[in-house]
Design a protein around this motif. Structure first.
Motif, PDB file in Angstrom:
ATOM      1  N   ARG A  51       0.820  -1.216   0.000  1.00 41.94           N
ATOM      2  CA  ARG A  51       0.000   0.000   0.000  1.00 41.94           C
ATOM      3  C   ARG A  51       0.859   1.274   0.000  1.00 41.94           C
ATOM      4  N   ASN A  52       1.145   1.823   1.177  1.00 48.58           N
ATOM      5  CA  ASN A  52       1.858   3.107   1.243  1.00 48.58           C
ATOM      6  C   ASN A  52       3.242   3.026   1.866  1.00 48.58           C
ATOM      7  N   ILE A  53       3.551   1.913   2.527  1.00 47.00           N
ATOM      8  CA  ILE A  53       4.760   1.868   3.362  1.00 47.00           C
ATOM      9  C   ILE A  53       5.708   0.763   2.903  1.00 47.00           C
ATOM     10  N   ARG A  54       6.945   1.162   2.630  1.00 48.50           N
ATOM     11  CA  ARG A  54       7.954   0.177   2.219  1.00 48.50           C
ATOM     12  C   ARG A  54       9.232   0.308   3.053  1.00 48.50           C
ATOM     13  N   SER A  55       9.586   1.555   3.409  1.00 48.70           N
ATOM     14  CA  SER A  55      10.801   1.780   4.209  1.00 48.70           C
ATOM     15  C   SER A  55      10.717   3.146   4.874  1.00 48.70           C
ATOM     16  N   HIS A  56      11.644   3.407   5.782  1.00 46.64           N
ATOM     17  CA  HIS A  56      11.677   4.664   6.523  1.00 46.64           C
ATOM     18  C   HIS A  56      11.814   5.858   5.579  1.00 46.64           C
ATOM     19  N   GLU A  57      12.837   5.824   4.727  1.00 46.01           N
ATOM     20  CA  GLU A  57      13.105   6.967   3.832  1.00 46.01           C
ATOM     21  C   GLU A  57      11.969   7.197   2.851  1.00 46.01           C
ATOM     22  N   GLN A  58      11.476   6.077   2.279  1.00 48.00           N
ATOM     23  CA  GLN A  58      10.367   6.167   1.311  1.00 48.00           C
ATOM     24  C   GLN A  58       9.149   6.829   1.951  1.00 48.00           C
ATOM     25  N   LEU A  59       8.818   6.403   3.181  1.00 45.61           N
ATOM     26  CA  LEU A  59       7.628   6.911   3.851  1.00 45.61           C
ATOM     27  C   LEU A  59       7.793   8.384   4.230  1.00 45.61           C
ATOM     28  N   LYS A  60       8.969   8.721   4.710  1.00 49.03           N
ATOM     29  CA  LYS A  60       9.243  10.116   5.076  1.00 49.03           C
ATOM     30  C   LYS A  60       9.094  11.028   3.854  1.00 49.03           C
ATOM     31  N   ASN A  61       9.669  10.610   2.735  1.00 48.13           N
ATOM     32  CA  ASN A  61       9.578  11.408   1.502  1.00 48.13           C
ATOM     33  C   ASN A  61       8.138  11.530   1.018  1.00 48.13           C
ATOM     34  N   LEU A  62       7.391  10.424   1.105  1.00 46.21           N
ATOM     35  CA  LEU A  62       5.989  10.443   0.700  1.00 46.21           C
ATOM     36  C   LEU A  62       5.219  11.482   1.531  1.00 46.21           C
ATOM     37  N   ASN A  63       5.430  11.462   2.834  1.00 46.28           N
ATOM     38  CA  ASN A  63       4.681  12.366   3.719  1.00 46.28           C
ATOM     39  C   ASN A  63       5.047  13.828   3.509  1.00 46.28           C
ATOM     40  N   ILE A  64       6.333  14.090   3.261  1.00 47.67           N
ATOM     41  CA  ILE A  64       6.762  15.468   2.974  1.00 47.67           C
ATOM     42  C   ILE A  64       6.090  15.951   1.688  1.00 47.67           C
ATOM     43  N   ASN A  65       6.050  15.080   0.679  1.00 42.79           N
ATOM     44  CA  ASN A  65       5.403  15.440  -0.593  1.00 42.79           C
ATOM     45  C   ASN A  65       3.908  15.689  -0.413  1.00 42.79           C
ATOM     46  N   LEU A  66       3.247  14.787   0.319  1.00 47.79           N
ATOM     47  CA  LEU A  66       1.799  14.938   0.535  1.00 47.79           C
ATOM     48  C   LEU A  66       1.501  16.267   1.225  1.00 47.79           C
ATOM     49  N   GLN A  67       2.302  16.580   2.226  1.00 44.73           N
ATOM     50  CA  GLN A  67       2.100  17.822   2.978  1.00 44.73           C
ATOM     51  C   GLN A  67       2.251  19.041   2.060  1.00 44.73           C
ATOM     52  N   SER A  68       3.110  18.947   1.075  1.00 39.70           N
ATOM     53  CA  SER A  68       3.396  20.096   0.195  1.00 39.70           C
ATOM     54  C   SER A  68       2.209  20.455  -0.710  1.00 39.70           C
ATOM     55  N   LEU A  74      -1.773  19.356   6.893  1.00 44.14           N
ATOM     56  CA  LEU A  74      -2.561  18.155   6.612  1.00 44.14           C
ATOM     57  C   LEU A  74      -2.367  17.159   7.758  1.00 44.14           C
ATOM     58  N   PHE A  75      -3.449  16.549   8.213  1.00 40.01           N
ATOM     59  CA  PHE A  75      -3.297  15.458   9.179  1.00 40.01           C
ATOM     60  C   PHE A  75      -2.788  14.237   8.419  1.00 40.01           C
ATOM     61  N   ILE A  76      -1.622  13.749   8.813  1.00 41.42           N
ATOM     62  CA  ILE A  76      -1.103  12.511   8.226  1.00 41.42           C
ATOM     63  C   ILE A  76      -1.205  11.458   9.320  1.00 41.42           C
ATOM     64  N   ALA A  77      -2.167  10.549   9.122  1.00 40.32           N
ATOM     65  CA  ALA A  77      -2.594   9.658  10.199  1.00 40.32           C
ATOM     66  C   ALA A  77      -2.203   8.207   9.946  1.00 40.32           C
ATOM     67  N   ILE A  78      -2.105   7.471  11.053  1.00 42.80           N
ATOM     68  CA  ILE A  78      -1.742   6.052  10.981  1.00 42.80           C
ATOM     69  C   ILE A  78      -2.355   5.336  12.193  1.00 42.80           C
ATOM     70  N   ASP A  79      -2.637   4.040  12.029  1.00 42.34           N
ATOM     71  CA  ASP A  79      -3.023   3.197  13.170  1.00 42.34           C
ATOM     72  C   ASP A  79      -1.755   2.513  13.658  1.00 42.34           C
ATOM     73  N   GLN A  80      -1.093   3.104  14.633  1.00 44.58           N
ATOM     74  CA  GLN A  80       0.137   2.504  15.141  1.00 44.58           C
ATOM     75  C   GLN A  80      -0.042   2.198  16.621  1.00 44.58           C
ATOM     76  N   GLU A  81      -0.658   1.021  16.873  1.00 42.94           N
ATOM     77  CA  GLU A  81      -0.915   0.608  18.253  1.00 42.94           C
ATOM     78  C   GLU A  81       0.219  -0.259  18.789  1.00 42.94           C
ATOM     79  N   GLY A  82       0.962  -0.903  17.893  1.00 44.39           N
ATOM     80  CA  GLY A  82       1.919  -1.934  18.287  1.00 44.39           C
ATOM     81  C   GLY A  82       1.256  -3.296  18.193  1.00 44.39           C
ATOM     82  N   GLY A  83       2.051  -4.370  18.222  1.00 47.45           N
ATOM     83  CA  GLY A  83       1.475  -5.718  18.148  1.00 47.45           C
ATOM     84  C   GLY A  83       0.843  -5.990  16.797  1.00 47.45           C
TER      85      GLY A  83
END
Length: 344
Positions: A51-68, A74-83
């Motif tokens: 889907r949207n996530i493959r690696s740290h750098e890729q995700l960071k770049n994606l989010n910076i671009n989306l925000q631009s 922009l709210f950039i949201a995730i379900d990060q509960e752990g487990g």
């Protein structure tokens, strides 16, 4: 036509980078979307990294671009509960985050603080500013769907409240907002709202409101996700996410919550099998929902976001929803947005 209705949408999309083939950048810009939600797995392909996530750098770049592409933060949201609900999987090179149940089992506030600080730092570094956590559901034992997934911290109300408070504070310290879930409490439910109607009438206990009550009173809760659970004594007709009695009367008036109410994804079968998109949005707005998670990940529809914007505009132009009602939500969203840290 009210252009601002896009503020009410948190949109899911396909793509690990922004290109001419993705439409998310146009939707952010043209519809003034309120936010986006990230997933690691596309459920149609049911494989990690689809889907949207493959690696740290890729995700960071994606989010910076989306925000631009957004005129406002922009709210950039995730379900990060752990487990089990862990979009930032170790398979993509992220550190391991144990499930919420494990945090409760340890019952060590210092450990929770360290864990939460580590997560907050990671989310901030990835330019993710809204986490759909903590889970405030009370562990309902072996029959509970949430507990089976190790997503409930404890059956002890005080423990849930204390650890959640630490979790929220540490993320906020890093400029990451949190969202408690699943109101009014899904811990006793044996069913999964993704799969169909989940009735908690006979299993729900008033104690399940206590974590919300405490965290609202201490001003820790900026946003709350409302579940699609059905409780006959709250509302004989609608599930919580469409129920004015649950959202406006109970959450807003009785518990005094002034923040943003977010509905769990309405494409879940508990809703989508009974109502079309326009009717769903109308009922949820009338109930008091401010933002809609349109994750578009259960059954993918390339036209979902434009259709949702059109439905919202039609509801206003037809007089089914007043402009004032939309602006009520926009004002709450703007208030939440003002708490965002602007990353350089």
């Amino acid at each position: 036509m009210m252009k601002e209705v896009g503020n009410l949408i948190i949109a899911g999309f396909r793509g690990q980078s922004v290109s001419e083939d993705t439409r998310i950048q146009n939707w952010i810009h043209d519809y003034q979307l309120g936010g986006i939600i990230l997933y690691d797995m596309d459920l149609e392909y049911n494989q990690l990294g689809t889907r949207n996530i493959r690696s740290h750098e890729q995700l960071k770049n994606l989010n910076i671009n989306l925000q631009s592409f957004s005129k406002e933060p922009l709210f950039i949201a995730i379900d990060q509960e752990g487990g089990e609900v862990n979009r930032l999987n170790t398979k993509y090179g992220f550190p391991e985050f144990p499930p919420w149940y494990e945090i409760g089992r340890r019952d060590d506030l210092q450990f929770t603080k360290t864990y939460s600080r580590k997560l907050g730092k990671l989310l901030d570094n990835l330019h993710i500013n809204l986490n759909f956590a903590p889970v405030l559901d009370v562990d309902g034992g072996t029959s509970s769907f949430i507990a089976k997934q190790a997503r409930a911290l404890s059956s002890n109300i005080q423990k849930i409240t204390e650890h959640s408070r630490v979790f929220i504070e540490q993320l906020q310290h890093k400029g990451v907002l949190c969202c408690g879930k699943h109101f009014p409490g899904q811990g006793s439910a044996s069913g999964d709202t993704h799969a169909g109607v989940t009735d908690i009438t006979t299993t729900w206990n008033k104690q399940e409101l206590e974590p919300y009550k405490s965290l609202i009173n201490s001003k820790h809760l900026d946003a709350i996700i409302v579940a699609h659970t059905f409780h006959n004594k709250f509302d004989a007709k609608f599930p919580a996410s469409m129920s004015r009695k649950t959202i406006t009367d109970l959450l807003r008036i009785e518990l005094g919550f002034c923040g943003v109410v977010i509905c769990d994804d309405p494409s879940m079968k508990a809703i989508s099998e009974h109502y079309n998109l326009k009717m769903t949005l109308k009922c949820m707005l009338n109930a008091g929902v401010d933002m809609f998670i349109l994750g578009n990940n259960l059954e993918y529809d390339p036209h979902l976001i434009p259709n949702a914007v059109r439905c919202l505009q039609e509801l206003v132009s037809e007089g089914a929803i007043s402009e004032n009602r939309i602006y009520e939500s926009i004002n709450r969203i703007q208030s939440l947005r003002s708490k965002l840290k602007v990353n350089g």
